[in-house]
Design an enzyme around this catalytic site. Sequence first.
Site, PDB file in Angstrom:
ATOM      1  N   LYS A  14       0.794  -1.011   0.080  1.00  0.00           N
ATOM      2  CA  LYS A  14       0.133  -0.022  -0.093  1.00  0.00           C
ATOM      3  C   LYS A  14       0.817   1.271  -0.156  1.00  0.00           C
ATOM      4  O   LYS A  14       0.615   2.229  -0.751  1.00  0.00           O
ATOM      5  CB  LYS A  14      -1.033   0.155   1.150  1.00  0.00           C
ATOM      6  N   ARG A  87      -9.503   0.949   9.255  1.00  0.00           N
ATOM      7  CA  ARG A  87      -8.907  -0.305   9.753  1.00  0.00           C
ATOM      8  C   ARG A  87      -9.958  -1.342  10.391  1.00  0.00           C
ATOM      9  O   ARG A  87      -9.713  -2.314  10.703  1.00  0.00           O
ATOM     10  CB  ARG A  87      -7.808  -0.188  10.488  1.00  0.00           C
ATOM     11  N   ARG A 124      11.276  -6.417   4.561  1.00  0.00           N
ATOM     12  CA  ARG A 124      11.207  -4.866   4.135  1.00  0.00           C
ATOM     13  C   ARG A 124      12.264  -3.976   5.182  1.00  0.00           C
ATOM     14  O   ARG A 124      12.578  -4.268   6.300  1.00  0.00           O
ATOM     15  CB  ARG A 124       9.689  -4.348   4.860  1.00  0.00           C
ATOM     16  N   ARG A 157      11.503  -1.814  10.658  1.00  0.00           N
ATOM     17  CA  ARG A 157      10.451  -1.406  11.871  1.00  0.00           C
ATOM     18  C   ARG A 157      10.363  -2.431  12.852  1.00  0.00           C
ATOM     19  O   ARG A 157      10.527  -3.708  12.629  1.00  0.00           O
ATOM     20  CB  ARG A 157       9.089  -1.087  11.008  1.00  0.00           C
ATOM     21  N   ARG A 168      -0.085  -8.904  13.727  1.00  0.00           N
ATOM     22  CA  ARG A 168      -0.635  -7.942  12.597  1.00  0.00           C
ATOM     23  C   ARG A 168      -1.683  -8.511  11.586  1.00  0.00           C
ATOM     24  O   ARG A 168      -2.593  -8.073  11.328  1.00  0.00           O
ATOM     25  CB  ARG A 168       0.430  -7.308  11.908  1.00  0.00           C
TER      26      ARG A 168
HETATM   27  P1  AMP Z   1       0.962   0.401   9.417  1.00  0.00           P
HETATM   28  O1  AMP Z   1       2.060   1.393   9.047  1.00  0.00           O
HETATM   29  O2  AMP Z   1      -0.282   0.799   8.619  1.00  0.00           O
HETATM   30  O3  AMP Z   1       1.366  -0.930   9.103  1.00  0.00           O
HETATM   31  O4  AMP Z   1       0.487   0.506  10.890  1.00  0.00           O
HETATM   32  C1  AMP Z   1       1.489   0.325  11.945  1.00  0.00           C
HETATM   33  C2  AMP Z   1       0.476   0.297  13.243  1.00  0.00           C
HETATM   34  O5  AMP Z   1      -0.087   1.513  13.362  1.00  0.00           O
HETATM   35  C3  AMP Z   1      -0.577  -0.880  13.363  1.00  0.00           C
HETATM   36  O6  AMP Z   1      -0.062  -2.071  13.394  1.00  0.00           O
HETATM   37  C4  AMP Z   1      -1.402  -0.242  14.309  1.00  0.00           C
HETATM   38  O7  AMP Z   1      -0.651  -0.487  15.690  1.00  0.00           O
HETATM   39  C5  AMP Z   1      -1.280   1.290  14.189  1.00  0.00           C
HETATM   40  N1  AMP Z   1      -2.336   1.885  13.449  1.00  0.00           N
HETATM   41  C6  AMP Z   1      -2.282   2.546  12.028  1.00  0.00           C
HETATM   42  N2  AMP Z   1      -3.534   2.802  11.494  1.00  0.00           N
HETATM   43  C7  AMP Z   1      -4.277   2.396  12.441  1.00  0.00           C
HETATM   44  C8  AMP Z   1      -5.728   2.583  12.413  1.00  0.00           C
HETATM   45  N3  AMP Z   1      -6.254   3.254  11.330  1.00  0.00           N
HETATM   46  N4  AMP Z   1      -6.315   2.294  13.692  1.00  0.00           N
HETATM   47  C9  AMP Z   1      -5.629   1.732  14.691  1.00  0.00           C
HETATM   48  N5  AMP Z   1      -4.247   1.544  14.692  1.00  0.00           N
HETATM   49  C10 AMP Z   1      -3.731   1.969  13.493  1.00  0.00           C
END
Ligand code: AMP
Length: 210
Positions: A14, A87, A124, A157, A168
């Site tokens: 994404k 989400r 990654r 990360r 996740r």
């Molecule tokens: P991402 O960078 O999108 O993979 O998000 C990394 C982490 O950020 C996720 O595993 C969640 O802990 C938190 N996170 C990101 N977006 C959301 C969201 N819309 N709602 C809740 N937690 C989020």
Amino acid sequence: MKNVIFIGPPGAGKGTQAAKLDDMFSFCHVSTGDLLRGEISKGSELGTKIKTVMDSGNLVSDELVAELLKANIDLSSKQYIFDGFPRNVSQAEIFQDEIMEENEYLAVLFDVDTDKLVERIVNRRVSSDGNHIYNLKTNPPKVAGVCDVTGLALVQRKDDTEEVVRNRMEVYLKETAPLVEYYKSKNKLKSVDADLEIEAVTKQIASFLQ
Ligand code: AMP
């Protein structure tokens, strides 16, 4: 041009696609994961709480993420790619009622073989400013360990380690996957084969946006 929501499991590409489409069209890419990481880097008490949740791979509270998102967008003058929000179904309702209101949007599902994803994610690496994404196998930097664009070191990360990635994935299947039916029933869903090469995926998404 409509606003776009990206739906897909971690590692589906994404962020990579958002960066490509920002360059091709006049989108702003807004990633709630990046906004939350920005909050953590401020070193505030709130940031420390967010970090504990993120490091485990669970979701941060709907209200907190929605407020952070609202504070960082301006729908009156810009078109966005929303990466990582909504989400879950409750966030999708907040998104419709409090964020988009009358604005048009389309949801794009990154359809991908989830078995391949764990490997994709553990390979990654991101530039230490978080802005550029690489994959050691499929999209490596020209010089090992260094970002092609910024020259910054590449890092992994903390939530990209295998154990956290598996959690996740479970969170995605339980919380986020129901959005597929949700947007299908609203006639807002397009699906892209995210197992294809990066350029081919970009082309497919671009075709939805013409
Ligand atoms: P991402 O960078 O999108 O993979 O998000 C990394 C982490 O950020 C996720 O595993 C969640 O802990 C938190 N996170 C990101 N977006 C959301 C969201 N819309 N709602 C809740 N937690 C989020």
